[in-house]
Motif scaffolding. Sequence first.
Motif, PDB file in Angstrom:
ATOM      1  N   MET A 121      38.836  30.509  33.270  1.00 18.09           N
ATOM      2  CA  MET A 121      40.278  30.324  33.269  1.00 18.09           C
ATOM      3  C   MET A 121      40.800  30.529  31.847  1.00 18.09           C
ATOM      4  N   VAL A 122      41.991  31.084  31.732  1.00 17.21           N
ATOM      5  CA  VAL A 122      42.641  31.247  30.434  1.00 17.21           C
ATOM      6  C   VAL A 122      44.052  30.672  30.546  1.00 17.21           C
ATOM      7  N   LYS A 123      44.312  29.661  29.728  1.00 21.28           N
ATOM      8  CA  LYS A 123      45.616  28.980  29.736  1.00 21.28           C
ATOM      9  C   LYS A 123      46.014  28.521  31.142  1.00 21.28           C
ATOM     10  N   GLY A 124      45.007  28.041  31.880  1.00 19.51           N
ATOM     11  CA  GLY A 124      45.287  27.471  33.185  1.00 19.51           C
ATOM     12  C   GLY A 124      45.362  28.464  34.323  1.00 19.51           C
ATOM     13  N   PHE A 125      45.041  29.733  34.070  1.00 15.97           N
ATOM     14  CA  PHE A 125      45.124  30.752  35.110  1.00 15.97           C
ATOM     15  C   PHE A 125      43.791  31.491  35.253  1.00 15.97           C
ATOM     16  N   GLN A 126      43.578  32.040  36.447  1.00 13.96           N
ATOM     17  CA  GLN A 126      42.422  32.892  36.716  1.00 13.96           C
ATOM     18  C   GLN A 126      42.570  34.236  35.990  1.00 13.96           C
ATOM     19  N   THR A 127      41.477  34.965  35.895  1.00 16.23           N
ATOM     20  CA  THR A 127      41.524  36.305  35.300  1.00 16.23           C
ATOM     21  C   THR A 127      41.326  37.359  36.396  1.00 16.23           C
ATOM     22  N   HIS A 128      41.665  38.600  36.069  1.00 10.97           N
ATOM     23  CA  HIS A 128      41.751  39.652  37.091  1.00 10.97           C
ATOM     24  C   HIS A 128      40.412  40.237  37.540  1.00 10.97           C
ATOM     25  N   HIS A 129      39.311  39.991  36.833  1.00 10.13           N
ATOM     26  CA  HIS A 129      38.087  40.777  37.000  1.00 10.13           C
ATOM     27  C   HIS A 129      37.565  40.788  38.438  1.00 10.13           C
ATOM     28  N   ARG A 130      37.493  39.633  39.078  1.00 10.39           N
ATOM     29  CA  ARG A 130      36.963  39.606  40.440  1.00 10.39           C
ATOM     30  C   ARG A 130      37.933  40.272  41.420  1.00 10.39           C
ATOM     31  N   LEU A 131      39.210  40.124  41.177  1.00 10.53           N
ATOM     32  CA  LEU A 131      40.209  40.808  41.997  1.00 10.53           C
ATOM     33  C   LEU A 131      40.064  42.320  41.834  1.00 10.53           C
ATOM     34  N   SER A 132      39.883  42.762  40.621  1.00  9.35           N
ATOM     35  CA  SER A 132      39.773  44.199  40.346  1.00  9.35           C
ATOM     36  C   SER A 132      38.531  44.813  40.976  1.00  9.35           C
ATOM     37  N   GLU A 133      37.476  44.017  41.090  1.00 10.00           N
ATOM     38  CA  GLU A 133      36.237  44.523  41.695  1.00 10.00           C
ATOM     39  C   GLU A 133      36.440  44.931  43.149  1.00 10.00           C
ATOM     40  N   VAL A 134      37.294  44.194  43.888  1.00 11.48           N
ATOM     41  CA  VAL A 134      37.484  44.511  45.309  1.00 11.48           C
ATOM     42  C   VAL A 134      38.620  45.506  45.536  1.00 11.48           C
ATOM     43  N   SER A 135      39.308  45.882  44.463  1.00 15.61           N
ATOM     44  CA  SER A 135      40.444  46.807  44.602  1.00 15.61           C
ATOM     45  C   SER A 135      40.466  47.816  43.458  1.00 15.61           C
ATOM     46  N   PRO A 136      39.349  48.548  43.261  1.00 19.48           N
ATOM     47  CA  PRO A 136      39.278  49.450  42.101  1.00 19.48           C
ATOM     48  C   PRO A 136      40.259  50.618  42.169  1.00 19.48           C
ATOM     49  N   ASP A 137      40.655  51.029  43.357  1.00 22.74           N
ATOM     50  CA  ASP A 137      41.483  52.229  43.496  1.00 22.74           C
ATOM     51  C   ASP A 137      42.899  51.948  43.989  1.00 22.74           C
ATOM     52  N   ASN A 138      43.203  50.687  44.188  1.00 23.17           N
ATOM     53  CA  ASN A 138      44.546  50.322  44.659  1.00 23.17           C
ATOM     54  C   ASN A 138      45.203  49.363  43.667  1.00 23.17           C
ATOM     55  N   PRO A 139      46.340  49.728  43.116  1.00 22.44           N
ATOM     56  CA  PRO A 139      47.032  48.795  42.235  1.00 22.44           C
ATOM     57  C   PRO A 139      47.512  47.573  43.024  1.00 22.44           C
ATOM     58  N   VAL A 140      47.328  46.405  42.443  1.00 20.01           N
ATOM     59  CA  VAL A 140      47.664  45.146  43.116  1.00 20.01           C
ATOM     60  C   VAL A 140      48.588  44.332  42.227  1.00 20.01           C
ATOM     61  N   TYR A 141      49.653  43.781  42.825  1.00 18.23           N
ATOM     62  CA  TYR A 141      50.497  42.830  42.102  1.00 18.23           C
ATOM     63  C   TYR A 141      50.874  41.704  43.046  1.00 18.23           C
ATOM     64  N   LEU A 142      50.468  40.492  42.675  1.00 16.81           N
ATOM     65  CA  LEU A 142      50.642  39.322  43.533  1.00 16.81           C
ATOM     66  C   LEU A 142      51.502  38.294  42.805  1.00 16.81           C
ATOM     67  N   SER A 143      52.695  38.062  43.321  1.00 20.65           N
ATOM     68  CA  SER A 143      53.597  37.116  42.679  1.00 20.65           C
ATOM     69  C   SER A 143      53.132  35.680  42.931  1.00 20.65           C
ATOM     70  N   HIS A 144      53.256  34.869  41.908  1.00 22.25           N
ATOM     71  CA  HIS A 144      53.025  33.432  42.020  1.00 22.25           C
ATOM     72  C   HIS A 144      54.000  32.868  43.053  1.00 22.25           C
ATOM     73  N   ALA A 145      53.645  31.770  43.706  1.00 23.55           N
ATOM     74  CA  ALA A 145      54.533  31.180  44.711  1.00 23.55           C
ATOM     75  C   ALA A 145      55.921  30.926  44.147  1.00 23.55           C
TER      76      ALA A 145
END
Length: 545
Positions: A121-145
């Motif tokens: 975690m960095v400053k209380g948030f997750q990092t993108h690496h594991r998300l990026s592993e499952v979506s290498p070819d699709n750009p992803v943007y997920l808004s916080h609640a």
Amino acid sequence: MLIHGGTIYTVDSTQTTAEAVAIKDNKIIFVGNLEEAELYKNENTQLIDLEGNTMTPGFIEGHGHFMGLGYNELNLDLLNTTSYQDVIDAVADRVSTLEPGEWIVGRGWHQSKWDSLPQNMVKGFQTHHRLSEVSPDNPVYLSHASGHAGFANAKAMEIAGLQAFAKEGIKTFHVDGGEVIVDKNDKPTGIFNERAQTLITKHIPEKNINTDVKAFELAVKACHKNGITSFHDAGIPRETIALYQKMKREGKMKTRIYAMLTGWDKTLLNEWFSKGIMVDTSHLFTIRSVKLNCDGALGSRGAWLLKPYSDRPDHYGHETLPMAFVKETALNGLKHGFQVCSHAIGDRANREILDRYELAIKELPNKADNHRFRIEHAQHLHPDDIPRFAKLKVIPAMQAIHMSSDRPWAIDRLGEKRIKEGAYMWQALLKSGVPIVNGTDVPVEPINPIASFYASVSRKTLKGTPEDGYEPEQKMTREQALKSYTLDAAYGAFEEHIKGSITVGKLADFTIFSQDLMSVDESAILKTEVVMTVFDGEVVYDNKN
């Protein structure tokens, strides 16, 4: 139409309950006992037997984002995710249905509500690496609640040019009113706070009219299912105004929308200040207010505080709009008859906005008799500022469900003293003499008003904890909670003369519940269902059909 056969709560102080209501066209023509009501009956009358269910005035969503509600139905809905792994799995599932290069957009994750947190975690948030592993070819943007932060994968940051930026060894991503969170190597983690989100969002393909219409129709359907007959839409751009006008022309405006102009577009504001307010005589789509976004949210540590965050002592949150513009807009609002509604969650943001409102009112006192300026959320207040709402006649629009969802972790952000003295101060504000406009801030929270009603009267999480509720002295009574979703919400939109109570002459908007919200045991409130919704004199939702 003649409705009878159950308890009818009118929210009218002259007659609090009734046996029957008679309607002609879209107006209420009688409220009283069944024997008298039947005198209005003829061969054309539609009879509705409540079968013991309970009817109230149509519920009003006092602060939400209508198109956000619709697009949450179309896009990746992450409101119910309980871990980072849930988010990753949802994205992986969506990747399997798309071509490389197609964007994945979603909303609803909230790291403070997860059952467990990832190790890195960095400053209380997750990092993108594991998300990026499952979506290498699709750009992803997920808004916080909350909508005040977002989470991008590597592909999205590559498209935005940020990965290359980091490789050049430039250590600072400076964005006024926002923050790009970076790791110890000064590389972006994927978290974009407040206005920094635009670094990614400007690259997401624009929505089109077909998806907009579909999202609109889904939002209407969701409102009907949840007993919502009116909706305060908190900040819309010119494209959405055009869409709503089109929907009204085509007879698809089946929820009354009270819209706030987005304060991000000064040109739009000046256009409307020049031509004046638009009060719809058919009461379907009215524009007479402006929404200003003045700070962020507690969850993303973007709320603007007087003292630092307890769990990040070097950080005070963000002022996301210059306070000079708040005063300028308040003056314009008074001059041209527009209500000003300012988003403020942190105690400093609330104080600064109250200060600007007060300056504008003092400068133009002859224009301020009935301004009904609002503060949206008013979530965390300094004790000295609580009585100022009544003094200045500023309406707090507060979403009770935020207390239920946020209070368990908000104490980490603010500490016990600030929580107890100034957070979610419903009863203190009501006792000071101001109404409260309730709601959910959908899609930050689900639009379900029963959950927000429960939070209002219990001060508990939706799991029923703690036993006596958080800061129980600030609970609303059931009468106050019902009024906050009906007559007080109507007052918050200058519409108490046409809706908000079951009164002769008012619009025929009603919500029918499976249980009596005013008397059922508190532990059973969340089991209540909307069984029918009547809008403009027509049954638009019936859970039996």
